[in-house]
Design an enzyme around this catalytic site. Structure first.
Site, PDB file in Angstrom:
ATOM      1  N   LYS A  52       0.848  -1.207   0.000  1.00  0.00           N
ATOM      2  CA  LYS A  52       0.000   0.000   0.000  1.00  0.00           C
ATOM      3  C   LYS A  52       0.882   1.255   0.000  1.00  0.00           C
ATOM      4  CE  LYS A  52      -3.747  -2.402   2.342  1.00  0.00           C
ATOM      5  NZ  LYS A  52      -4.397  -2.733   3.620  1.00  0.00           N
ATOM      6  N   GLN A  96      -4.353  -1.585   9.927  1.00  0.00           N
ATOM      7  CA  GLN A  96      -4.286  -2.912   9.317  1.00  0.00           C
ATOM      8  C   GLN A  96      -4.821  -3.980  10.274  1.00  0.00           C
ATOM      9  OE1 GLN A  96      -3.232  -3.484   6.057  1.00  0.00           O
ATOM     10  NE2 GLN A  96      -3.873  -5.600   6.356  1.00  0.00           N
ATOM     11  N   ASP A 119     -10.696   2.834   4.238  1.00  0.00           N
ATOM     12  CA  ASP A 119     -10.952   1.392   4.141  1.00  0.00           C
ATOM     13  C   ASP A 119     -12.456   1.124   4.045  1.00  0.00           C
ATOM     14  OD1 ASP A 119      -8.834  -0.330   3.871  1.00  0.00           O
ATOM     15  OD2 ASP A 119      -8.373  -0.415   6.016  1.00  0.00           O
TER      16      ASP A 119
END
Ligand code: NDP
Length: 293
Positions: A52, A96, A119
């Site tokens: 990412k 994460q 997200d």
């Protein structure tokens, strides 16, 4: 059979994102900025976060990685999230998953300002998605929509069977495919481990979206000829034959299913690459205040 090539589609979209990021920099004197928080050192999470960050740099975003050891407390993590929420120079924040057991992922997800939740896991974004309102769509489902769009696949009126009902993939995917939108307008069946007639249902599918987490779970005898197959699964197995020391497998038995399919995503080189594009698109949209002003 034709390949839904994540490398081709993602590179094309990343060029578009890079051009928009350059315009943003020229207009605002700063780059779109994504922060990722990583707790512990889970091998898979390390790889995903590194990818990412690398992709942010590639398209001209600023990216920052904040790392904590597994011993970090929930309170410390929540404090950091709130600090970032209030930083006007940050457009997107991701934490994460998975987190260590002593940290409640729901609390962390809800602590992230929904306007920076690139997200798309915050209940406000999920709720707005259900109502077909502007929102951050979770990165993997968003990536799949971008893939279907990139290849001009008409989904309207098709029967889409989603296998797996996780909050980050299966459930949002089922909602998106049922929405009155393009891609969308499918008749959707959402299946899971308690589904009793799975094979019978999957055999009826014009579109199969597999998000289970079990290598080669979808076999050729479950697939109607001509079906479109989206394989979300990433199953790692150690391998002496690869430089990285592991090999990735999808949830679909690619070798035997591909000859039956009209379109199919490979693993690797399919949905995983599009997930990154979904995240980049959300971060850019946040910087440009396209979703929330
Ligand atoms: P979860 O483990 O959260 O969910 C798995 C789902 O599969 C559950 O809903 C479970 O049902 C269902 N399931 C398990 N066994 C069966 C079965 N025998 N029959 C029917 N359904 C079953 O996984 P995720 O959604 O997070 O991830 C799925 C896969 O996708 C993983 O391999 C993951 O690594 C990968 N992934 C890939 C991404 C990418 O970018 N390509 C991004 C995110 C995930 P139940 O709810 O009843 O337990």
């Amino acid at each position: 059979m034709q390949l839904l090539d994540g490398k081709f589609a993602s590179e094309k979209i990343k060029l578009e994102i890079a051009a928009e990021a350059a315009d943003f920099l020229a207009q605002h004197g700063r780059k779109p900025h994504l922060i990722a928080i990583l707790v512990g050192n889970d091998g898979g999470s390390e790889t995903y976060v590194a990818s990412k960050m690398k992709n942010c740099e590639k398209v001209g975003f600023q990216s920052s990685l904040i790392r904590y050891g597994v011993e970090v407390t929930e309170e410390e993590l929540l404090l950091k999230v709130r600090e970032i929420n209030n930083d006007a120079g940050v457009d997107g924040l991701i934490v994460q998953l998975p987190l260590p057991k002593h940290i409640d992922p729901e609390k962390v997800t809800e602590a992230i300002d929904h306007r920076k939740d690139v997200d798309g896991f915050h209940p406000i974004n999920l709720g707005r998605m259900v109502r077909n309102l502007p929102c951050f769509i979770p990165a993997t489902p968003y990536g799949i929509l971008l893939m279907l769009k990139a290849y001009g696949i008409d989904t309207a009126g098709k029967h889409c069977v989603v296998v797996g009902r996780s909050n980050i993939v299966g459930t949002p995917m089922s909602i998106l495919m049922a929405r009155n939108a393009n891609p969308g307008n499918c008749t959707v069946t959402l299946t899971h481990s308690r589904t009793t007639n799975l094979k019978e249902l999957v055999l009826q599918a014009d579109i199969i979206i597999a998000a289970i987490g079990k290598k080669n779970f979808i076999t050729a005898d479950m697939v109607k000829p001509g079906a479109i197959i989206i394989d979300v699964g990433i199953n790692r197995e150690t391998s002496e034959k690869t430089k990285s020391g592991y090999k990735l497998y999808g949830d679909v038995d690619f070798e035997n299913v591909a000859p039956l399919a009209s379109w199919i995503t490979p693993v690797p080189g399919g949905v995983g690459l599009m997930t990154i594009v979904g995240l980049l698109r959300n971060t850019l949209a946040s910087a440009k205040k396209e979703i929330y002003s």
